[in-house]
Design a protein around this motif. Structure first.
Motif, PDB file in Angstrom:
ATOM      1  N   THR A  27       0.851  -1.186   0.000  1.00  0.00           N
ATOM      2  CA  THR A  27       0.000   0.000   0.000  1.00  0.00           C
ATOM      3  C   THR A  27       0.889   1.240   0.000  1.00  0.00           C
ATOM      4  N   ASN A  28       0.276   2.392  -0.270  1.00  0.00           N
ATOM      5  CA  ASN A  28       1.034   3.628  -0.441  1.00  0.00           C
ATOM      6  C   ASN A  28       0.706   4.557   0.720  1.00  0.00           C
ATOM      7  N   HIS A  29       1.723   4.851   1.510  1.00  0.00           N
ATOM      8  CA  HIS A  29       1.502   5.631   2.737  1.00  0.00           C
ATOM      9  C   HIS A  29       2.099   7.033   2.664  1.00  0.00           C
ATOM     10  N   PHE A  30       2.420   7.469   1.444  1.00  0.00           N
ATOM     11  CA  PHE A  30       2.825   8.862   1.296  1.00  0.00           C
ATOM     12  C   PHE A  30       1.594   9.746   1.481  1.00  0.00           C
ATOM     13  N   ARG A  31       1.813  10.954   1.950  1.00  0.00           N
ATOM     14  CA  ARG A  31       0.691  11.853   2.207  1.00  0.00           C
ATOM     15  C   ARG A  31      -0.085  12.152   0.921  1.00  0.00           C
ATOM     16  N   THR A  32      -1.397  12.105   1.051  1.00  0.00           N
ATOM     17  CA  THR A  32      -2.272  12.307  -0.120  1.00  0.00           C
ATOM     18  C   THR A  32      -2.089  13.692  -0.730  1.00  0.00           C
ATOM     19  N   HIS A  33      -2.221  13.768  -2.054  1.00  0.00           N
ATOM     20  CA  HIS A  33      -2.182  15.066  -2.728  1.00  0.00           C
ATOM     21  C   HIS A  33      -3.361  15.923  -2.230  1.00  0.00           C
ATOM     22  N   PRO A  34      -3.136  17.219  -1.969  1.00  0.00           N
ATOM     23  CA  PRO A  34      -4.219  18.057  -1.431  1.00  0.00           C
ATOM     24  C   PRO A  34      -5.468  18.063  -2.324  1.00  0.00           C
ATOM     25  N   ALA A  35      -5.281  17.964  -3.631  1.00  0.00           N
ATOM     26  CA  ALA A  35      -6.451  17.998  -4.531  1.00  0.00           C
ATOM     27  C   ALA A  35      -7.313  16.737  -4.350  1.00  0.00           C
ATOM     28  N   SER A 214      -5.263   1.582  -5.730  1.00  0.00           N
ATOM     29  CA  SER A 214      -4.783   1.343  -4.363  1.00  0.00           C
ATOM     30  C   SER A 214      -3.312   1.690  -4.193  1.00  0.00           C
ATOM     31  N   LYS A 215      -2.522   1.414  -5.226  1.00  0.00           N
ATOM     32  CA  LYS A 215      -1.078   1.462  -5.040  1.00  0.00           C
ATOM     33  C   LYS A 215      -0.493   2.803  -5.484  1.00  0.00           C
ATOM     34  N   TRP A 216      -0.700   3.193  -6.749  1.00  0.00           N
ATOM     35  CA  TRP A 216      -0.043   4.439  -7.177  1.00  0.00           C
ATOM     36  C   TRP A 216      -0.656   5.649  -6.492  1.00  0.00           C
ATOM     37  N   LEU A 217      -1.974   5.627  -6.284  1.00  0.00           N
ATOM     38  CA  LEU A 217      -2.622   6.804  -5.689  1.00  0.00           C
ATOM     39  C   LEU A 217      -2.847   6.656  -4.184  1.00  0.00           C
ATOM     40  N   GLY A 218      -2.637   5.475  -3.659  1.00  0.00           N
ATOM     41  CA  GLY A 218      -2.739   5.313  -2.204  1.00  0.00           C
ATOM     42  C   GLY A 218      -4.164   5.240  -1.686  1.00  0.00           C
ATOM     43  N   LEU A 219      -5.079   4.657  -2.474  1.00  0.00           N
ATOM     44  CA  LEU A 219      -6.481   4.615  -2.048  1.00  0.00           C
ATOM     45  C   LEU A 219      -6.930   3.217  -1.621  1.00  0.00           C
ATOM     46  N   ALA A 220      -6.037   2.380  -1.130  1.00  0.00           N
ATOM     47  CA  ALA A 220      -6.396   0.976  -0.861  1.00  0.00           C
ATOM     48  C   ALA A 220      -7.661   0.830  -0.014  1.00  0.00           C
ATOM     49  N   GLY A 221      -7.767   1.622   1.040  1.00  0.00           N
ATOM     50  CA  GLY A 221      -8.927   1.490   1.922  1.00  0.00           C
ATOM     51  C   GLY A 221     -10.208   2.052   1.330  1.00  0.00           C
ATOM     52  N   LEU A 222     -10.100   2.718   0.192  1.00  0.00           N
ATOM     53  CA  LEU A 222     -11.300   3.290  -0.439  1.00  0.00           C
ATOM     54  C   LEU A 222     -11.925   2.361  -1.469  1.00  0.00           C
ATOM     55  N   ASN A 270       7.538   8.068  -7.403  1.00  0.00           N
ATOM     56  CA  ASN A 270       8.500   7.071  -7.879  1.00  0.00           C
ATOM     57  C   ASN A 270       9.930   7.419  -7.465  1.00  0.00           C
ATOM     58  N   ARG A 271      10.249   8.704  -7.482  1.00  0.00           N
ATOM     59  CA  ARG A 271      11.586   9.104  -7.002  1.00  0.00           C
ATOM     60  C   ARG A 271      11.752   8.663  -5.543  1.00  0.00           C
ATOM     61  N   ARG A 272      10.729   8.884  -4.755  1.00  0.00           N
ATOM     62  CA  ARG A 272      10.842   8.570  -3.326  1.00  0.00           C
ATOM     63  C   ARG A 272      10.865   7.060  -3.070  1.00  0.00           C
ATOM     64  N   GLN A 273      10.041   6.325  -3.818  1.00  0.00           N
ATOM     65  CA  GLN A 273      10.023   4.873  -3.548  1.00  0.00           C
ATOM     66  C   GLN A 273      11.290   4.194  -4.091  1.00  0.00           C
ATOM     67  N   VAL A 348       6.439   4.198   1.218  1.00  0.00           N
ATOM     68  CA  VAL A 348       6.241   4.570   2.624  1.00  0.00           C
ATOM     69  C   VAL A 348       7.148   5.763   2.919  1.00  0.00           C
ATOM     70  N   PRO A 349       6.835   6.534   3.959  1.00  0.00           N
ATOM     71  CA  PRO A 349       7.702   7.666   4.298  1.00  0.00           C
ATOM     72  C   PRO A 349       9.152   7.208   4.475  1.00  0.00           C
ATOM     73  N   GLU A 350      10.080   8.059   4.050  1.00  0.00           N
ATOM     74  CA  GLU A 350      11.500   7.718   4.114  1.00  0.00           C
ATOM     75  C   GLU A 350      11.908   7.333   5.541  1.00  0.00           C
ATOM     76  N   ALA A 351      11.314   8.016   6.519  1.00  0.00           N
ATOM     77  CA  ALA A 351      11.689   7.742   7.917  1.00  0.00           C
ATOM     78  C   ALA A 351      11.341   6.293   8.299  1.00  0.00           C
ATOM     79  N   TRP A 352      10.263   5.758   7.738  1.00  0.00           N
ATOM     80  CA  TRP A 352       9.924   4.352   8.018  1.00  0.00           C
ATOM     81  C   TRP A 352      11.003   3.438   7.448  1.00  0.00           C
ATOM     82  N   THR A 353      11.352   3.702   6.198  1.00  0.00           N
ATOM     83  CA  THR A 353      12.370   2.856   5.560  1.00  0.00           C
ATOM     84  C   THR A 353      13.678   2.924   6.337  1.00  0.00           C
TER      85      THR A 353
END
Ligand SMILES: Cc1ncc(COP(=O)(O)O)c(C=O)c1O
Length: 377
Positions: A27-35, A214-222, A270-273, A348-353
């Motif tokens: 799953t994708n745990h980066f913070r959601t885009h504000p839009a 679920s994965k690229w946009l981080g909406l797994a629970g939706l 993708n840069r972050r992951q 996931v956030p860099e701090a987790w990794t």
């Protein structure tokens, strides 16, 4: 207690663990885009959820999914996640006596769906450095028969992270065409690949592309995804779908907003992951006996082999669980090869990794002492 209850309690405990670091389900745990967040809040404020959404999905979303895939002549059925799309395809197109062909490892649920409709399953082993952890056309050719109804390809592969070239996809679809099989192309992880080729390009008449938010946009629970295929086939799949009352409207609004900001959002994700992949790669190299199977991964996770470090995947998962970190044991994907590896997600956030990497040597040590980890799923 029944297995489904045990499994549910396991996931309920994980879900309700405050600040759990989720590396276990891609799953994708980066913070959601504000839009995207704004679109969901606007939908709630407008109380749109009192009504059912259109049965095949909001027209705007259907159009945007097609544009994202670059498939002009196909039709879209928006579904409650990719998994509902897979369920519908496998249950509808399989029947007793038909054959369902896929890879081992791969994603296990579609196999269950096809078997529930009476299909027999053939799994082609692809785990191993000798064949680059990938399916070959020769293997596929040897596995299919005139009974083959569905060839299910997870591409990029979960868990391995390999992604197939245009030439490979062309060869696979040529084989499918020869036996008249549907090509079920699960592209759930395509947005993380450097380059991805849709089977529908070569075999539009019987390819079904599976799409996930679920994965690229981080909406797994939706729970929002889609299937895309030629209109007559979608017509058939739309006759008796698991959900004929339209998907979650809030999720659809989020997905529309996500596709509109994708150009801005995805390169950074993708840069972050990939940065996280690199950190895990470095940390793994420092622990004797650990090895990454496929690097870089074309998806948002890595397979870390632990067999030569003398620890079981289950013990390593259990060791990390004690630190508030969830990683996945290989046996979730494959009874045959699952004892060799764990899988670690990278969106996931860099701090987790960084926390996971710092703990890795100690966790391997701790895992050596864990003899009876509890049930994992
Ligand atoms: C290969 C594959 N397909 C489909 C899914 C399910 O996706 P969704 O959350 O869109 O239902 C997953 C989830 O992990 C997956 O790995």
């Amino acid at each position: 207690m029944r297995t489904f209850e045990v499994r549910n309690r396991h996931f309920d405990r994980l879900f309700n663990t405050p600040n759990l670091m989720w590396f276990g389900q891609n799953t994708n745990h980066f913070r959601t885009h504000p839009a995207v967040r704004r679109a969901m809040l606007d939908s709630i404020d407008a109380e749109e959820f009192h009504a059912y959404a259109p049965p095949a999905g909001l027209e705007e979303l259907r159009t945007l999914i097609l544009q994202d895939l670059g498939l002009a002549d196909a039709a879209v059925l928006v579904t409650d996640g990719a998994v509902e799309a897979l369920y519908n395809v496998c249950r509808t197109l399989s029947e007793p006596g038909s054959q369902f062909v896929t890879t081992d490892p791969g994603w296990k649920w579609p196999m269950q769906f096809a078997m529930a409709s009476g299909a027999t399953v053939t799994e082609i082993p692809i785990y191993g450095a000798e064949n680059g952890y990938r399916l070959s056309a020769a293997q596929l050719k040897a596995a299919v028969t005139d009974k083959t109804r569905i060839i299910y390809l997870v591409d990029p592969n979960n868990p391995l992270g390999v992604c197939y070239t245009p030439a490979e996809i062309r060869a696979f679809t040529d084989i499918a065409r020869k036996v008249g099989a549907y090509f079920l192309h699960d592209a759930t992880y395509r947005h993380f690949a450097d380059e991805h080729t849709l089977a529908a390009r070569f075999y539009p008449e019987r390819s079904i592309t599976i799409y996930s938010f679920s994965k690229w946009l981080g909406l797994a629970g939706l729970r929002i995804g889609a299937l895309v295929a030629q209109p007559d086939l979608v017509e058939r799949l739309a006759v008796a779908p698991p959900n004929n009352l339209g998907c979650n409207v809030i999720s659809q609004r989020a997905a529309i907003a996500g596709l509109k900001v994708k150009q801005e959002w995805l390169p950074d994700i993708n840069r972050r992951q990939r940065r996280n992949q690199a950190e895990i790669h470095k940390a793994v190299a420092k622990v004797s006996g650990l090895k990454i199977a496929v690097y870089p991964s074309q998806a948002n996770f890595l397979v870390v082999e632990c067999i030569e470090a003398g620890v079981t995947p289950e013990a390593l998962c259990e060791a990390f669980r004690g630190e508030g970190i969830m990683i996945r044991q290989g046996s979730y994907h494959t009874p045959r090869f699952g004892h060799r590896f764990v899988k670690i997600a990278t969106t996931v956030p860099e701090a987790w990794t960084d926390a996971l990497c710092a703990k890795l040597p100690a966790m391997v040590g701790k895992a050596r002492g864990i003899k009876n980890p509890g049930a994992l799923f």
